[in-house]
Scaffold this active site. Structure first.
Site: not given
Ligand code: NAD
Ligand code: UD1
Length: 343
Positions: A125, A149, A153
């Site tokens: 991330s 979190y 990572k």
């Molecule tokens: P998500 O929660 O929708 O998907 C994660 C999946 O992993 C879920 O289906 C959950 O049931 C499964 N899971 C969790 N723990 C498990 C375990 N111990 N064993 C088996 N399955 C398990 O999340 P996502 O948004 O699809 O994210 C996927 C990956 O990308 C994650 O590792 C997350 O940290 C990373 N990531 C997400 C974002 C974001 O904003 N969505 C940003 C950066 C990185």
């Molecule tokens: C968040 C996580 C980050 C994670 C990323 C993607 C935190 C502090 N950081 O980041 O670790 O990798 O999501 O999953 O939670 N905002 C509002 N109102 C809301 C929600 C968000 O104003 O209700 C603003 C936030 O202040 C930010 C932007 O929208 O400026 C994006 O927020 P968000 O979607 O939560 O992502 P990140 O802050 O980038």
């Protein structure tokens, strides 16, 4: 035929990647414990591809569950999405986060090695950059974390680099995602957060559909174009395509690859609100609220390394991100629990 094991394949990014992988002809098996997803996402992907998808219900912390997957299928590589991802929850439950994310990944790699499978693409991330001194962000920027979190990572990245040092047969790609948003254009799969969304896009979408009264904009006094936070929102289908490009090229890499997946363009919270109102035809009422602890002003990628080594760049702009999020949200106001006769 060799299979790709997709851990977390029922989740938001996993389900979109599975859809693209199957459409591209890859043979996959999903491994998920459904702790943050439901099998309904898999059912809907099956409907889109008109094919049954192999599934192992299991936990990445369980050697037995993982071994069952390797005993059942000829697995060649792993795309590793499984993990917990809520920043606030990670502060309240650090041990749960380290256990799931770090211990889960260690167990996964042990079982992979034992079965001679040494190719992994890992979901990292942009959170690992902490509060960057400048933008756009290059992969070489210093890393840091302010919560469990983010630290999980960073730890996993380091563990995977150590693994490569110990055994150069490993092929490891660390993909650092910026802010994934949007949904498949079918409107049948999308992001389905539990409870009140933490992230901006699902909160905006739920406000537009009438589930939330108004959006709280966390701070309007940042040093940005309009004072609100700026992020690099990336369409989840573009993100999924990045994984396909990594799968295609992983055999050619002879070092651990650390790659940003972002668009290189930042948008403010208020720009996202305006774009969503335009795409949906709905109003998104908002109120300015105090800054959220741990937030930074501006975060966006320099995506040129992904272009160079994966021949990948984001194709979809803010309009498509908002239109596709809206299609998913309006068709499924209650996510995968929605009654939808036509899906
Ligand atoms: P998500 O929660 O929708 O998907 C994660 C999946 O992993 C879920 O289906 C959950 O049931 C499964 N899971 C969790 N723990 C498990 C375990 N111990 N064993 C088996 N399955 C398990 O999340 P996502 O948004 O699809 O994210 C996927 C990956 O990308 C994650 O590792 C997350 O940290 C990373 N990531 C997400 C974002 C974001 O904003 N969505 C940003 C950066 C990185
Ligand atoms: C968040 C996580 C980050 C994670 C990323 C993607 C935190 C502090 N950081 O980041 O670790 O990798 O999501 O999953 O939670 N905002 C509002 N109102 C809301 C929600 C968000 O104003 O209700 C603003 C936030 O202040 C930010 C932007 O929208 O400026 C994006 O927020 P968000 O979607 O939560 O992502 P990140 O802050 O980038």
């Amino acid at each position: 035929m060799n299979k790709i094991l997709v851990t977390g394949g029922a989740g938001y990014i996993g389900s979109h990647t599975v859809l693209l992988l199957i459409k591209a002809g890859y043979d996959i098996v999903i491994f998920d414990n459904f702790c943050n997803s439901s099998s309904e996402s898999i059912r809907r992907v099956e409907k889109l591809v008109d094919k049954k998808i192999d599934l192992i219900e299991g936990d990445i912390r369980s050697t037995e569950d993982l071994q069952r997957a390797f005993d059942t299928y000829n697995i060649d590589s792993v795309i590793h999405f499984a993990g917990l991802k809520a920043v606030g929850e990670s502060v309240e439950q650090p041990l749960n986060y380290y256990d799931n994310n770090v211990n889960g990944t260690v167990t996964l790699c042990e079982v992979m090695a034992r079965n001679g499978c040494k190719k992994i693409i890992f979901s990292s991330s942009a959170t690992v950059y902490g509060d960057p001194a400048t933008t756009p962000i290059l992969e070489s920027f210093p890393t840091s974390a302010t919560n469990p979190y983010g630290r999980s990572k960073l730890m996993i990245e380091e563990i995977l680099r150590d693994l490569y040092i110990s055994d150069k047969e490993w092929k490891i790609v660390l993909l650092r995602y910026f802010n994934p948003v949007g949904a498949d254009s079918s409107g049948t799969i999308g992001e389905d957060p539990n409870g009140i969304p933490n992230n901006l896009m699902p909160f905006i979408a739920q406000t537009a559909v009438g589930k939330r009264e108004y959006l709280s904009v966390f701070g309007d006094d940042y040093d940005t174009i309009d004072g609100t936070g700026v992020r690099d929102y990336i369409h989840v289908v573009d993100l999924a395509q990045g994984h396909l490009n990594a799968v295609e090229r992983i055999d050619n890499f002879d070092e651990v690859m650390t790659i940003n997946l972002g668009t290189g363009r930042g948008y403010s919270v208020l720009e996202m609100v305006k774009a969503f109102e335009k795409a949906s035809g709905k109003r998104v009422p908002y109120k300015i609220a105090p800054r959220r602890a741990g937030d930074i002003a501006t975060c966006f990628a320099d995506p040129s390394y992904a272009k160079e080594v994966l021949d990948w760049e984001a194709q979809k702009g803010i309009e498509e991100m908002c239109q596709d999020s809206w299609r998913w949200q309006s068709n499924n106001p209650d996510g995968y629990r929605s009654e939808s006769s036509n899906i």
